[in-house]
Design an enzyme around this catalytic site. Structure first.
Site, PDB file in Angstrom:
ATOM      1  N   ASP A  67     -10.164  41.073 -19.046  1.00 35.63           N
ATOM      2  CA  ASP A  67      -8.794  40.571 -18.921  1.00 35.63           C
ATOM      3  C   ASP A  67      -7.761  41.672 -19.105  1.00 35.63           C
ATOM      4  OD1 ASP A  67      -9.319  40.986 -21.584  1.00 35.63           O
ATOM      5  OD2 ASP A  67      -9.228  38.892 -22.149  1.00 35.63           O
ATOM      6  N   ASN A 135      -9.749  30.357 -31.774  1.00 38.25           N
ATOM      7  CA  ASN A 135      -9.760  29.005 -31.191  1.00 38.25           C
ATOM      8  C   ASN A 135     -10.870  28.816 -30.167  1.00 38.25           C
ATOM      9  OD1 ASN A 135      -8.826  30.538 -29.081  1.00 38.25           O
ATOM     10  ND2 ASN A 135      -6.952  29.376 -28.721  1.00 38.25           N
ATOM     11  N   HIS A 137     -11.513  30.901 -27.601  1.00 39.76           N
ATOM     12  CA  HIS A 137     -11.278  31.408 -26.238  1.00 39.76           C
ATOM     13  C   HIS A 137     -12.187  32.593 -25.941  1.00 39.76           C
ATOM     14  CE1 HIS A 137      -8.007  34.212 -27.935  1.00 39.76           C
ATOM     15  NE2 HIS A 137      -8.708  35.017 -27.195  1.00 39.76           N
ATOM     16  N   GLU A 142      -8.495  29.925 -22.307  1.00 32.16           N
ATOM     17  CA  GLU A 142      -8.001  29.194 -23.467  1.00 32.16           C
ATOM     18  C   GLU A 142      -8.592  27.782 -23.520  1.00 32.16           C
ATOM     19  OE1 GLU A 142      -6.457  30.501 -25.817  1.00 32.16           O
ATOM     20  OE2 GLU A 142      -4.728  31.716 -25.220  1.00 32.16           O
TER      21      GLU A 142
END
Ligand code: GLP
Length: 255
Positions: A67, A135, A137, A142
């Site tokens: 990314d 979380n 991801h 996400e």
């Protein structure tokens, strides 16, 4: 899915680096998927060291980074291309044309299409290194991601913005969007190596303590992949309730 419990974080980083180096030694033309973030930063010095001391050759290796923030130029130290250069690429003998990172500047749609095309042309990835967000991801996929997603522009969640603010002067400076490989791209890699330490217990618990695959926690998609190795440190294993798995093994040799 295999789990390797390392003594501590540096031990986990070293085991991960060894797995990557084994891949490159076995196949010097490997296509590697690379990651950024604090965890990945801990791994690369061991790779640089092996290149210097053991002459591990990267001249035919190709890499794809997961990314890149959208809106940060290459000159910005927080852009992932800048980080990767500082941590790894400036110190090993890779050819620049073999390094693929989505461009963080210019038209996002064009960057997405270019990166997608390169991945199709040179993939699949032989070994994909992953970290995981608090979380759950993966890359910047996400919560509520799609299983078959390809490279796309992703709006970052508030959790991720808050978490990643530690690398910036303040929260406002964290970009709100990023270009990321999709979960579908990631799951196409031949082998996956996920490394986690510190406060990732919720994500790691969801990976090991049940068989749920849920879009709210993208890391759980990895349960669908046939060749995943997860390296965590002992402290995280305890926090995630994996006491029984706490016996360090040598599964990395299989990679
Ligand atoms: C960023 C990256 C992810 C990485 C995550 C965790 O959000 N896009 O690929 O897994 O950070 O990073 P850290 O290792 O710093 O916890």
């Amino acid at each position: 899915m295999r789990v390797v419990v390392a003594q501590d974080a540096p031990d986990a980083y070293k085991l991960a680096a060894d797995a990557i180096l084994t891949q490159v030694t076995k196949n010097p033309s490997s296509c590697l998927g690379l990651a950024t973030g604090g965890t990945a930063e801990g791994i690369y010095p061991y790779i640089v060291q092996a290149h210097r001391e053991k002459s591990v050759d990267f001249s035919n290796v190709r890499t794809f980074n997961l990314d890149e923030y959208h809106g940060l130029s290459q000159g910005n130290p927080q852009s992932y291309i800048n980080s990767m250069n500082r941590w790894l690429f400036d110190h090993i003998n890779m050819k620049r044309e073999n390094i693929h990172i989505a461009s963080g500047v210019g038209n996002a749609e064009e960057s997405v299409e270019k990166f997608k095309k390169e991945l199709k042309e040179f993939g699949p990835i032989d070994l994909q290194l992953l970290g995981v967000g608090k979380n759950g991801h993966i890359g910047f996929n996400e919560p509520n991601s799609f299983l078959n997603a390809e490279v796309h522009l992703q709006t970052l969640s508030n959790d991720t913005i808050k978490n990643n603010a530690r690398f910036f002067k303040n929260e406002q400076e964290v970009p709100r969007t990023a270009i990321t490989m999709g979960m579908g791209d990631i799951l196409k890699a031949r082998k996956i190596l996920l490394v986690a330490t510190e406060n990732k217990q919720n994500a790691i618990r969801m990976l090991f303590t049940n068989d749920h695959v849920c879009p709210e926690i993208p890391v759980t998609f990895l349960k669908l992949h046939p060749d995943v190795t997860v390296i965590i440190d002992k402290a995280l294993a305890i926090k995630a309730g994996l006491q029984n798995e706490i016996e360090k093994n040598i599964l990395c040799e299989e990679l």
